[in-house]
Scaffold this active site. Structure first.
Site, PDB file in Angstrom:
ATOM      1  N   GLU A  53      10.099  -0.298  -7.489  1.00 30.78           N
ATOM      2  CA  GLU A  53      10.254  -1.150  -6.314  1.00 30.78           C
ATOM      3  C   GLU A  53      11.350  -2.194  -6.513  1.00 30.78           C
ATOM      4  O   GLU A  53      12.093  -2.503  -5.579  1.00 30.78           O
ATOM      5  CB  GLU A  53       8.922  -1.837  -5.974  1.00 30.78           C
ATOM      6  CG  GLU A  53       7.865  -0.898  -5.425  1.00 30.78           C
ATOM      7  CD  GLU A  53       8.273  -0.249  -4.113  1.00 30.78           C
ATOM      8  OE1 GLU A  53       9.151  -0.784  -3.412  1.00 30.78           O
ATOM      9  OE2 GLU A  53       7.698   0.814  -3.783  1.00 30.78           O
ATOM     10  N   CYS A 209      12.894   7.905  10.945  1.00 33.16           N
ATOM     11  CA  CYS A 209      13.218   6.766  11.814  1.00 33.16           C
ATOM     12  C   CYS A 209      14.352   5.951  11.182  1.00 33.16           C
ATOM     13  O   CYS A 209      14.204   4.774  10.852  1.00 33.16           O
ATOM     14  CB  CYS A 209      11.977   5.904  12.021  1.00 33.16           C
ATOM     15  SG  CYS A 209      12.103   4.721  13.372  1.00 33.16           S
ATOM     16  N   CYS A 216      13.920  11.682  16.365  1.00 31.29           N
ATOM     17  CA  CYS A 216      12.729  11.353  17.154  1.00 31.29           C
ATOM     18  C   CYS A 216      11.859  12.570  17.448  1.00 31.29           C
ATOM     19  O   CYS A 216      10.628  12.462  17.469  1.00 31.29           O
ATOM     20  CB  CYS A 216      13.141  10.680  18.462  1.00 31.29           C
ATOM     21  SG  CYS A 216      13.916   9.052  18.222  1.00 31.29           S
ATOM     22  N   CYS A 219       9.418  13.202  14.700  1.00 35.50           N
ATOM     23  CA  CYS A 219       8.604  12.064  14.272  1.00 35.50           C
ATOM     24  C   CYS A 219       7.129  12.304  14.582  1.00 35.50           C
ATOM     25  O   CYS A 219       6.775  12.632  15.722  1.00 35.50           O
ATOM     26  CB  CYS A 219       9.073  10.787  14.964  1.00 35.50           C
ATOM     27  SG  CYS A 219       8.108   9.331  14.512  1.00 35.50           S
ATOM     28  N   CYS A 225       5.179   5.921  20.289  1.00 36.53           N
ATOM     29  CA  CYS A 225       6.392   5.112  20.122  1.00 36.53           C
ATOM     30  C   CYS A 225       6.899   4.654  21.489  1.00 36.53           C
ATOM     31  O   CYS A 225       7.323   5.458  22.319  1.00 36.53           O
ATOM     32  CB  CYS A 225       7.469   5.923  19.403  1.00 36.53           C
ATOM     33  SG  CYS A 225       9.007   5.007  19.157  1.00 36.53           S
TER      34      CYS A 225
END
Length: 495
Positions: A53, A209, A216, A219, A225
């Protein structure tokens, strides 16, 4: 009645959880830090998540993967990292950018061993409280992925997903908008598999995204959305094909009408006490049909990076048929803290300005005056580092601009070749002298490649070694003709 603006209802939450987790389980990427099982050793898993991370902050996965693998080979546990030398840590990090991250990770590992009995805290609150440099996002990622704590994460990918799911058009760098988004991720997070859910949200933002050319139709959350719904409604009403990468036409009449219509719909659901104006698209930058879902998120205009100019001296010595270079260590705080570099002189005041009398324009080089100016500033460097050597060649190699997160640093490059005077040998290894500002040393060309340096220094050396290279790859011949090699000088005598 329509949905609550900028928030999820219970149906939304159920749909998002089920669809996203199913999508993630089916097609998640095979990344090295995901291979360590939390069930086998949660502490080891936490260390792997922590390292990954920190590396992934402001850095792409494709770049991080190789660094992560080499890092874990050298320091496979938090104990190994705590016992490592900071210089070695910096060497391993070299080229990854944002170098203070390596130092904070190293310091954090030492705190875990020294103050926490070798145990990484399991809750996000404890992680933030007990380990300096671990912020809210990193703490939430470690605690949810490694220790199964039900707490949401918010990074750039998640912000983009939330902004589009709820058509949040407010400035995502503002505290009010970010606070609202943190509430949203905690609202969505599951009690079971919170780590998988958080990784799924980040994965969706990274793979589907995306900032540009979002997919899209692929997705798993397109049914909930609002940005996608908004776009589809506009296309149906106007019977047009929206180009994903078209230029903005924010001044068009159609845009203004669409924005007004959408704003009226939102206002129907907002009471006076629950004002959400800071989450809406700004009136002076309304919705643009050509952008579609890419209208979200919105960022404030970036502050222009600070302009800095420096003269960098690449001092080269041929000794026993091997090339050596002088490098000096930067201060332990500030930009590129603790890293090594070619001796560099930061210019001050009007010396560095675009309107400077010496440098009137970055592409303008009045030969004599520039040569005199650079000589004036580099002669002290030569005297400082090159005792018992003679300068045999000195060539101006043009310039190279390196952009850091907040600084645009323009390097003016001097390539200086030297030889050893008589039978005197050049001292190798790190040298600390009272009159020197920082440690310095000679390093071989081979060792240079593995030293803890920024990528800018490697690019500058490449410019010096390539006779035809300059910014943009154009020929350097006409520029170098202004700067003929200086006569050999005995630097020791000139002090």
């Amino acid at each position: 009645m329509g949905k609550t603006p900028f928030s999820f209802d219970s149906n939304d939450i159920t749909e998002i959880r089920s669809q996203l987790l199913a999508w993630y389980a089916k097609g998640k990427r095979d990344l090295p830090w995901r291979k360590i099982s939390a069930e086998a050793d949660r502490q080891q898993h936490a260390y792997a998540v922590w390292v990954s991370e920190i590396m992934l902050q402001q850095t792409r996965v494709a770049t991080v993967t190789d660094y992560y693998n080499r890092w874990m080979l050298n320091w496979p546990t938090v104990h190994d990292l705590a016992n490592a030398e900071l210089a070695k840590v910096n060497e391993m990090w070299a080229g990854l950018g944002y170098y203070s991250r390596a130092k904070r990770l190293h310091e954090g590992a030492q705190i875990v061993i020294k103050d926490l009995n070798g145990q990484i805290p399991e809750s996000s609150i404890a992680l933030m409280k007990k380990i300096p440099g671990v912020g809210r996002y990193t703490a939430a990622a470690i605690s949810s992925i490694a220790f199964n704590e039900s707490v949401g994460v918010l990074d750039g990918n998640v912000i983009r997903v939330l902004s589009r799911l709820l058509t949040i058009g407010g400035n995502i760098t503002s505290k009010n908008v970010l606070d609202h988004m943190w509430k949203l991720v905690d609202m969505l997070i599951t009690q079971e598999k919170p780590g998988d859910f958080n990784q799924a949200m980040m994965e969706l933002g990274a793979m589907v995204c995306t900032p540009k050319s979002p997919q899209c139709t692929k997705c798993p959350l397109k049914s909930v959305c609002r940005a996608f719904e908004e776009l589809e409604e506009y296309k149906n009403e106007n019977s047009i094909t929206v180009e994903k990468n078209a230029k903005r036409k924010s001044n068009s009449r159609e845009t203004s009408k669409t924005h007004k219509k959408r704003k009226m719909i939102v206002e129907d659901h907002v009471d006076i006490e629950g004002c959400v104006s800071h989450l809406e698209l700004p009136p002076d930058n309304p919705w643009v049909p050509e952008l579609g879902v890419m209208n979200y998120p919105r960022k404030a205009m970036k502050k222009a990076p600070r302009q800095e100019v420096a003269i960098v001296c690449v001092i080269e010595l041929m000794c026993d048929k091997e090339l050596y270079y002088v490098i000096s260590q930067r201060p332990t705080s500030g930009l590129l803290a603790g890293l090594w570099e070619f001796p560099t002189i930061m210019l001050k005041g009007n010396e560095k300005g675009e309107n400077s009398e010496i440098f009137p324009d970055k592409n303008s080089w009045p030969a004599r005056r520039v040569r005199e100016y650079i000589a004036k500033h580099t002669d002290p460097v030569i005297k400082k580092y090159l005792i018992n050597t003679e300068t045999t060649e000195r060539v101006h190699k043009g310039e190279y601009t390196h952009i850091f997160s907040h600084i645009r640093l323009r390097y003016i490059i001097e390539h200086i070749k030297v030889t050893v005077s008589g039978n005197v040998k050049v001292e190798m290894g790190v040298i600390n002298l009272p009159e020197h500002d920082s440690p310095w040393q000679w390093v071989s060309k081979q060792d240079f490649s593995t030293s803890a340096m920024s990528s800018a220094m490697h690019k500058i050396l490449k410019i010096c070694n390539d006779k035809n290279i300059s910014k943009g790859g154009k020929s350097q011949r006409s520029l170098d003709s202004f700067f003929k090699p200086l006569k050999s000088t005995n630097v020791a005598k000139s002090e």
